[in-house]
Design a protein around this motif. Structure first.
Motif, PDB file in Angstrom:
ATOM      1  N   ASP A  95      10.251  -1.563  -4.646  1.00  0.00           N
ATOM      2  CA  ASP A  95       9.948  -3.081  -4.639  1.00  0.00           C
ATOM      3  C   ASP A  95       9.926  -3.268  -2.995  1.00  0.00           C
ATOM      4  O   ASP A  95      11.015  -3.354  -2.332  1.00  0.00           O
ATOM      5  CB  ASP A  95      11.075  -3.919  -5.278  1.00  0.00           C
ATOM      6  CG  ASP A  95      10.387  -5.469  -5.200  1.00  0.00           C
ATOM      7  OD1 ASP A  95       9.271  -5.638  -4.912  1.00  0.00           O
ATOM      8  OD2 ASP A  95      11.239  -6.379  -5.597  1.00  0.00           O
ATOM      9  N   VAL A  96       8.712  -3.588  -2.420  1.00  0.00           N
ATOM     10  CA  VAL A  96       8.481  -3.753  -0.827  1.00  0.00           C
ATOM     11  C   VAL A  96       8.664  -5.075  -0.328  1.00  0.00           C
ATOM     12  O   VAL A  96       7.922  -5.884  -1.244  1.00  0.00           O
ATOM     13  CB  VAL A  96       7.200  -2.836  -0.275  1.00  0.00           C
ATOM     14  CG1 VAL A  96       7.323  -3.402   1.161  1.00  0.00           C
ATOM     15  CG2 VAL A  96       7.319  -1.484  -0.812  1.00  0.00           C
ATOM     16  N   GLU A  97       9.404  -5.501   0.704  1.00  0.00           N
ATOM     17  CA  GLU A  97       9.316  -6.772   1.163  1.00  0.00           C
ATOM     18  C   GLU A  97       7.996  -7.381   1.191  1.00  0.00           C
ATOM     19  O   GLU A  97       6.846  -6.760   1.816  1.00  0.00           O
ATOM     20  CB  GLU A  97      10.055  -6.789   2.396  1.00  0.00           C
ATOM     21  CG  GLU A  97      10.245  -8.131   3.030  1.00  0.00           C
ATOM     22  CD  GLU A  97      10.874  -8.263   4.380  1.00  0.00           C
ATOM     23  OE1 GLU A  97      10.385  -8.686   5.322  1.00  0.00           O
ATOM     24  OE2 GLU A  97      11.989  -7.552   4.528  1.00  0.00           O
ATOM     25  N   GLY A  98       7.864  -8.665   0.864  1.00  0.00           N
ATOM     26  CA  GLY A  98       6.509  -9.440   0.847  1.00  0.00           C
ATOM     27  C   GLY A  98       6.078  -9.586   2.244  1.00  0.00           C
ATOM     28  O   GLY A  98       6.576  -9.517   2.977  1.00  0.00           O
ATOM     29  N   SER A  99       4.812  -9.425   2.241  1.00  0.00           N
ATOM     30  CA  SER A  99       4.112  -9.479   3.818  1.00  0.00           C
ATOM     31  C   SER A  99       3.729 -11.114   4.060  1.00  0.00           C
ATOM     32  O   SER A  99       4.021 -11.861   2.883  1.00  0.00           O
ATOM     33  CB  SER A  99       2.736  -8.798   3.854  1.00  0.00           C
ATOM     34  OG  SER A  99       1.974  -9.079   2.669  1.00  0.00           O
TER      35      SER A  99
END
Length: 452
Positions: A95-99
């Motif tokens: 889960d990648v931090e939102g842009s």
């Protein structure tokens, strides 16, 4: 006992990688035992787009989700990782931090690009989570994200054939076919606009990516329909690395036992703003892991019960079927290494195997040396028995020649038997042979003096 997804923060919001957590994840989930039978799925997209929610519904993970009643704020900071539950092959969910977050502001672009490079370098499938109503907008949040994704892939300088799974959220009444056509056009346009190295100018998008597009109803307003669609999408992750699967076109899959070290090195390279040379990275990971596997294998040999029993037995007597036994022990050792190292780069794997074989032969050599002592003793005893008979009927005439032939026979016998119990050309019996010859010469000299 219920299966645990083992979620943890892999990389903090400040860009610090959690090495201990990563190693613990690999160990507790048995990821390291999976060979290449696993897939990595990362999700990217604008903040507050429901990425964590989608992962949790798809993979039964427990990533923290945004509470809409608290406002649309940043929930995921940094990069998080978990194990998908109930899916084969083993899936690592990232889960990648939102842009485009308000919290990071303009300064967030660096971390966004670093995250994009990391996700593309480590993942087989990258989910691009985007709002359906953003399709066709020139300055919508998905365009900078897609640009970052494509630029990141070009930085990797490798045709990995990553799968990009575009998930369109909150589908409207617009037919899916229209949405798919419009998004496909946008994707191709962005790809065409990206500056490319000379080696990749004119290279079609399909050489780098397998593109898949799907759409989901609103989670808030059509939850039942959303669950049905997500359940269908979840099924696509089963057998995802098989031909025809979501990641069925992936290339050069890397062994799971090197995943933790590889992830750490990739992030370190990204943070240092160096070019990420994946082929060189794979050689480094292969060298590190094959060396580890060789050391672990050698350690197991040193405590192997069959080996310890043979070593003890041969100290006391000439062990029957010695060559067969010790050859089996060596083959078992090399086979253990081969099983664990099989998916790493062949040249590295083979070089380390040769080193392991040399070291294993050194461990086993004392047993061979003990066998040589028994064979030397047998050869000397044989010579003395023949010598006694010759002395009894000896005369000065012809005695010397007769004894010399017996010496040669005894030496030839020892040399043949020492070869017959050896399993390697590097095992040297010359010292034992010289000792035997010296003992025979001493015995012969004493006998000769008796006759004379």
């Amino acid at each position: 006992m219920a299966e645990d997804c083992c979620s943890f923060q892999l990389i903090s919001g400040d860009g610090v990688l959690n090495r201990e957590g990563l190693e613990n994840f690999s160990r507790t989930t048995n990821l390291s035992q999976r060979g290449v039978s696993y897939a990595v799925v990362a999700i990217m997209g604008p903040q507050s787009g429901g990425k964590s929610t989608l992962l949790n519904k798809l993979f039964q993970t427990d990533f923290r989700m945004m509470d809409a009643e608290d406002g649309r704020t940043q929930t995921t900071q940094g990069i998080w990782m978990a194990k998908a539950i109930g899916i084969e092959p083993f899936i690592v969910a990232i889960d990648v931090e939102g842009s485009d977050s308000r919290e990071r502001g303009q300064g967030g672009a660096t971390f966004e690009k670093q995250s994009a490079v990391f996700a593309l370098a480590i993942a087989d499938i990258v989910i691009i989570n985007m709002w359906c109503h953003d399709i066709g907008r020139e300055h919508a949040a998905n365009r900078p994200l897609l640009k970052a994704v494509f630029e990141a892939m070009l930085r990797l300088f490798r045709l990995r054939k990553t799968t990009l799974l575009f998930v369109l959220r909150d589908q409207t009444k617009t037919p899916f076919e229209r949405l798919e056509l419009s998004l496909s056009g946008d994707i191709e346009k962005i790809w065409a606009e990206i500056p490319k190295p000379d080696a990749y100018k004119g290279t079609p998008l399909g050489d780098f990516f397998k593109v898949e597009i799907t759409a989901l109803p609103s989670y808030e307003f059509e939850e039942d329909k959303f669950k049905v669609k997500v359940d269908r999408l979840r099924q696509r992750f089963f057998h995802s690395i098989s031909p025809g699967g979501l990641a069925g076109d992936r290339r050069d899959a890397q062994p799971a036992s090197g995943f933790a070290f590889r992830a750490e090195q990739i992030w370190k390279t990204i943070k240092e703003n160096k070019d990420l040379d994946l082929p060189a990275m794979e050689v480094m990971v292969a060298t590190f892991r094959c060396d580890q596997i060789a050391k672990e294998t050698l350690s197991r040999l040193s405590s192997d019960k069959t080996w310890l029993a043979l070593r003890q037995d041969v100290q006391a007597r000439k062990a029957p079927k010695f060559k067969k036994s010790i050859k089996s022990i060596l083959e078992k050792t090399l086979s253990q290494y081969d099983m664990e190292a099989i998916h790493f780069k062949e040249s590295v794997r083979d070089d380390k195997r040769k080193e392991l074989e040399t070291e294993a032969l050194q461990v086993l050599y004392p047993a061979y040396a003990a066998m040589l002592r028994h064979l030397r003793s047998r050869a000397l005893k044989f010579f003395k028995t023949r010598l006694i008979k010759k002395v009894k009927r000896a005369s000065r005439v012809g005695f010397e020649a007769s004894i010399d032939s017996t010496v040669q026979y005894a030496m030839d016998k020892f040399e043949k038997e020492s070869r017959d119990v050896s399993i390697s050309k590097v095992w040297d019996a010359s010292a034992a042979k010289e000792n035997l010859f010296s003992e025979i010469e001493t015995t012969k000299y004493k006998a000769k003096n008796q006759i004379l």
